[in-house]
Design an enzyme around this catalytic site. Sequence first.
Site, PDB file in Angstrom:
ATOM      1  CG  ASN A   9      -1.714   1.256   1.382  1.00  0.00           C
ATOM      2  OD1 ASN A   9      -1.814   2.034   0.441  1.00  0.00           O
ATOM      3  ND2 ASN A   9      -2.287   1.482   2.558  1.00  0.00           N
ATOM      4  CD1 TRP A  10       3.656   1.032  -2.807  1.00  0.00           C
ATOM      5  CD2 TRP A  10       3.456   2.034  -4.812  1.00  0.00           C
ATOM      6  NE1 TRP A  10       4.341   0.269  -3.727  1.00  0.00           N
ATOM      7  CE2 TRP A  10       4.233   0.855  -4.959  1.00  0.00           C
ATOM      8  CE3 TRP A  10       3.217   2.818  -5.933  1.00  0.00           C
ATOM      9  CZ2 TRP A  10       4.757   0.454  -6.203  1.00  0.00           C
ATOM     10  CZ3 TRP A  10       3.731   2.426  -7.165  1.00  0.00           C
ATOM     11  CH2 TRP A  10       4.497   1.256  -7.297  1.00  0.00           C
ATOM     12  CE  LYS A  11       0.251   3.403   4.771  1.00  0.00           C
ATOM     13  NZ  LYS A  11      -0.004   3.508   6.182  1.00  0.00           N
ATOM     14  CG  HIS A  94      -5.981   1.820   4.978  1.00  0.00           C
ATOM     15  ND1 HIS A  94      -5.540   2.752   5.879  1.00  0.00           N
ATOM     16  CD2 HIS A  94      -4.959   0.949   4.792  1.00  0.00           C
ATOM     17  CE1 HIS A  94      -4.277   2.462   6.219  1.00  0.00           C
ATOM     18  NE2 HIS A  94      -3.908   1.371   5.574  1.00  0.00           N
ATOM     19  CD  GLU A  96      -2.993   5.434   6.688  1.00  0.00           C
ATOM     20  OE1 GLU A  96      -2.949   5.523   5.449  1.00  0.00           O
ATOM     21  OE2 GLU A  96      -2.076   4.921   7.358  1.00  0.00           O
ATOM     22  CD  GLU A 166      -3.924  -2.713   7.141  1.00  0.00           C
ATOM     23  OE1 GLU A 166      -2.768  -2.856   6.755  1.00  0.00           O
ATOM     24  OE2 GLU A 166      -4.610  -1.739   6.842  1.00  0.00           O
ATOM     25  N   GLY A 172       2.001   2.014  10.676  1.00  0.00           N
ATOM     26  CA  GLY A 172       2.928   3.140  10.547  1.00  0.00           C
ATOM     27  C   GLY A 172       3.598   3.546  11.844  1.00  0.00           C
ATOM     28  CB  SER A 211       4.841  -1.969  11.951  1.00  0.00           C
ATOM     29  OG  SER A 211       4.386  -0.644  12.165  1.00  0.00           O
ATOM     30  N   GLY A 232       2.600  -1.249   4.267  1.00  0.00           N
ATOM     31  CA  GLY A 232       2.678   0.167   3.934  1.00  0.00           C
ATOM     32  C   GLY A 232       4.124   0.588   3.740  1.00  0.00           C
ATOM     33  N   GLY A 233       4.726   1.126   4.795  1.00  0.00           N
ATOM     34  CA  GLY A 233       6.069   1.709   4.722  1.00  0.00           C
ATOM     35  C   GLY A 233       7.083   0.833   4.000  1.00  0.00           C
TER      36      GLY A 233
HETATM   37  C1  PEP Z   1      -0.982   0.001   5.882  1.00  0.00           C
HETATM   38  O1  PEP Z   1      -0.987   1.174   5.541  1.00  0.00           O
HETATM   39  O2  PEP Z   1      -1.908  -0.752   5.514  1.00  0.00           O
HETATM   40  C2  PEP Z   1       0.115  -0.480   6.712  1.00  0.00           C
HETATM   41  C3  PEP Z   1       0.058  -1.688   7.195  1.00  0.00           C
HETATM   42  O3  PEP Z   1       1.154   0.399   6.926  1.00  0.00           O
HETATM   43  P1  PEP Z   1       2.557   0.060   7.642  1.00  0.00           P
HETATM   44  O4  PEP Z   1       3.073  -1.224   7.054  1.00  0.00           O
HETATM   45  O5  PEP Z   1       3.433   1.221   7.317  1.00  0.00           O
HETATM   46  O6  PEP Z   1       2.282  -0.089   9.097  1.00  0.00           O
END
Ligand code: PEP
Length: 248
Positions: A9-11, A94, A96, A166, A172, A211, A232-233
């Site tokens: 997930n590049w956000k 999601h 966010e 999640e 994040g 994470s 994500g990251g």
């Molecule tokens: C996400 O945005 O779905 C996510 C899991 O982010 P991260 O891996 O950065 O925690």
Amino acid sequence: MRQSLIMGNWKMNGSAESAKSLCNAIIEGLNTGDAGIAVCAPYVYLADLQALTADSPLAVGAQNVADQASGAYTGEISATMLKEFGCEYALVGHSERRTYYGDTDESVAARFCQAQAEGVVPVLCIGETLAEREANETFNVVNRQLDAVIEKAGIEALSNAVIAYEPVWAIGTGVTASDDQAQEVHKAIRERIGAKDQAIADKIQILYGGSMKPANAKGLLGMADIDGGLIGGASLDAQSFLDIYHSV
Ligand code: PEP
């Protein structure tokens, strides 16, 4: 045996150039195994990714989808449009989106249905906040978010969908759920689906997100009910993302 799925997930990160080079680096470094691999990119880069991934196993997804099919919904992107640009997946719900943009259980269920109606596989994101976990509300929250979709779409709809558990406190933050914490919730989600339809429960992919990194991926992905990751990251770095994929 369920197929694993590793999804990035590049956000709201990157540029047209960096999106193309990240995509190319993933494709070049990929030793395809049995697991699926996908990236959910910002809408404006989907056309580029559609072209770059055409002959590769890397699938493309969007990070959201409208809760309506078409019409006067300024700023929204429909499932039909996503399909036109080669999206196989769309994230819905999601955290966010739920936190910053007011997505509700009901609107998430509507987005889920819109995606599915166009043959875009919805990836339903569910999870509790830290306050909810500390108040022992984890299972109530996750059940409520899941039930909202089952009520609107029907249990059969889950035969062509993915779930991502999640925990919001792990997204994040660098704090990940322990293998056992994540497995406990994944198992409960599968059991709740199984109470309605065991065949669908046995088949549905439930990803963990929060994470996930190369250092913790192997443990999480080794748990019985964790069928992959939503990342994500670490998905913004081709090598980290590939290391996670190759650790499946
Ligand atoms: C996400 O945005 O779905 C996510 C899991 O982010 P991260 O891996 O950065 O925690």
